[in-house]
Design a protein around this motif. Structure first.
Motif, PDB file in Angstrom:
ATOM      1  N   THR A   4       0.832  -1.192   0.000  1.00 26.64           N
ATOM      2  CA  THR A   4       0.000   0.000   0.000  1.00 26.64           C
ATOM      3  C   THR A   4       0.871   1.248   0.000  1.00 26.64           C
ATOM      4  O   THR A   4       1.961   1.243   0.546  1.00 26.64           O
ATOM      5  N   ALA A   5       0.368   2.260  -0.621  1.00 27.25           N
ATOM      6  CA  ALA A   5       1.026   3.565  -0.572  1.00 27.25           C
ATOM      7  C   ALA A   5       0.035   4.595  -0.075  1.00 27.25           C
ATOM      8  O   ALA A   5       0.277   5.776  -0.136  1.00 27.25           O
ATOM      9  N   VAL A   6      -1.099   4.112   0.395  1.00 22.91           N
ATOM     10  CA  VAL A   6      -2.182   5.003   0.791  1.00 22.91           C
ATOM     11  C   VAL A   6      -1.754   5.958   1.897  1.00 22.91           C
ATOM     12  O   VAL A   6      -2.010   7.151   1.826  1.00 22.91           O
TER      13      VAL A   6
ATOM     14  N   PRO B 211      -3.461  14.713  -7.635  1.00 24.54           N
ATOM     15  CA  PRO B 211      -2.162  14.349  -7.064  1.00 24.54           C
ATOM     16  C   PRO B 211      -1.937  12.832  -7.010  1.00 24.54           C
ATOM     17  O   PRO B 211      -0.831  12.358  -7.264  1.00 24.54           O
ATOM     18  N   ALA B 212      -2.981  12.072  -6.724  1.00 22.15           N
ATOM     19  CA  ALA B 212      -2.847  10.613  -6.701  1.00 22.15           C
ATOM     20  C   ALA B 212      -2.508  10.081  -8.093  1.00 22.15           C
ATOM     21  O   ALA B 212      -1.681   9.174  -8.235  1.00 22.15           O
TER      22      ALA B 212
ATOM     23  N   VAL C 151       5.402   6.875 -10.265  1.00 27.46           N
ATOM     24  CA  VAL C 151       5.890   5.555  -9.844  1.00 27.46           C
ATOM     25  C   VAL C 151       5.934   4.606 -11.035  1.00 27.46           C
ATOM     26  O   VAL C 151       6.929   3.907 -11.252  1.00 27.46           O
ATOM     27  N   PHE C 152       4.864   4.572 -11.835  1.00 28.13           N
ATOM     28  CA  PHE C 152       4.838   3.687 -13.004  1.00 28.13           C
ATOM     29  C   PHE C 152       5.943   4.054 -13.987  1.00 28.13           C
ATOM     30  O   PHE C 152       6.670   3.189 -14.480  1.00 28.13           O
TER      31      PHE C 152
ATOM     32  N   ALA D 274       8.981   1.720 -15.137  1.00 30.18           N
ATOM     33  CA  ALA D 274       9.066   1.351 -16.547  1.00 30.18           C
ATOM     34  C   ALA D 274      10.394   1.776 -17.171  1.00 30.18           C
ATOM     35  O   ALA D 274      10.981   1.031 -17.960  1.00 30.18           O
ATOM     36  N   LEU D 275      10.873   2.956 -16.799  1.00 25.05           N
ATOM     37  CA  LEU D 275      12.078   3.488 -17.437  1.00 25.05           C
ATOM     38  C   LEU D 275      13.378   3.161 -16.702  1.00 25.05           C
ATOM     39  O   LEU D 275      14.428   3.058 -17.326  1.00 25.05           O
ATOM     40  N   TYR D 276      13.301   3.021 -15.388  1.00 31.36           N
ATOM     41  CA  TYR D 276      14.523   2.882 -14.594  1.00 31.36           C
ATOM     42  C   TYR D 276      14.561   1.627 -13.731  1.00 31.36           C
ATOM     43  O   TYR D 276      15.211   1.607 -12.691  1.00 31.36           O
TER      44      TYR D 276
END
Length: 115
Positions: free
Chosen positions: A26-28, A45-46, A53-54, A58-60
């Motif tokens: 969770t990141a809630v 903001p969410a 995060v995605f 995906a990139l790093y």
């Protein structure tokens, strides 16, 4: 915004994740804490945080996987400590001394079972 609905959704997501041998997370709390500090009052903001995060994963992902777990543990401990509000705990205990029970159980669980 309905926090109960958010928690139900998180619970359903974690149960579904476990059914597919995923790891429930969770990141809630961190996201909600950040939104409160920034006085955010919409879902934007969410979405931005989720996209960040995605995109980072995906990139790093190769770079992120090289970060030592001890460094990640330090980030988690620092984040958790940053969310502590001693004045709020003191106020809560002044209102009702029985509030210490859930606080101690939660703190003990975090320390013994992981954050």
């Amino acid at each position: 915004h309905n926090p109960d609905q958010e928690l139900i959704g998180q619970g359903v997501a974690n149960i579904t994740s476990a059914a597919f041998m995923g790891m429930p997370v969770t990141a809630v709390i961190a996201r909600s804490s950040l939104n409160i500090k920034l006085k955010a009052n919409s879902r934007l903001p969410a979405l931005v945080q989720s996209a960040f995060v995605f995109g980072s994963l995906a990139l790093y992902s190769d770079v992120i996987s090289a970060v030592p777990l001890s460094a990640l543990a330090g980030v988690l401990i620092s984040s958790g400590a940053g969310m502590l509000q001693p004045a709020e705990l003191k106020s809560c205990l002044a209102d009702d001394k029985y509030n210490i029970g859930p606080y101690l159980v939660t703190t003990g669980g975090m320390l013994t079972m992981g954050m």
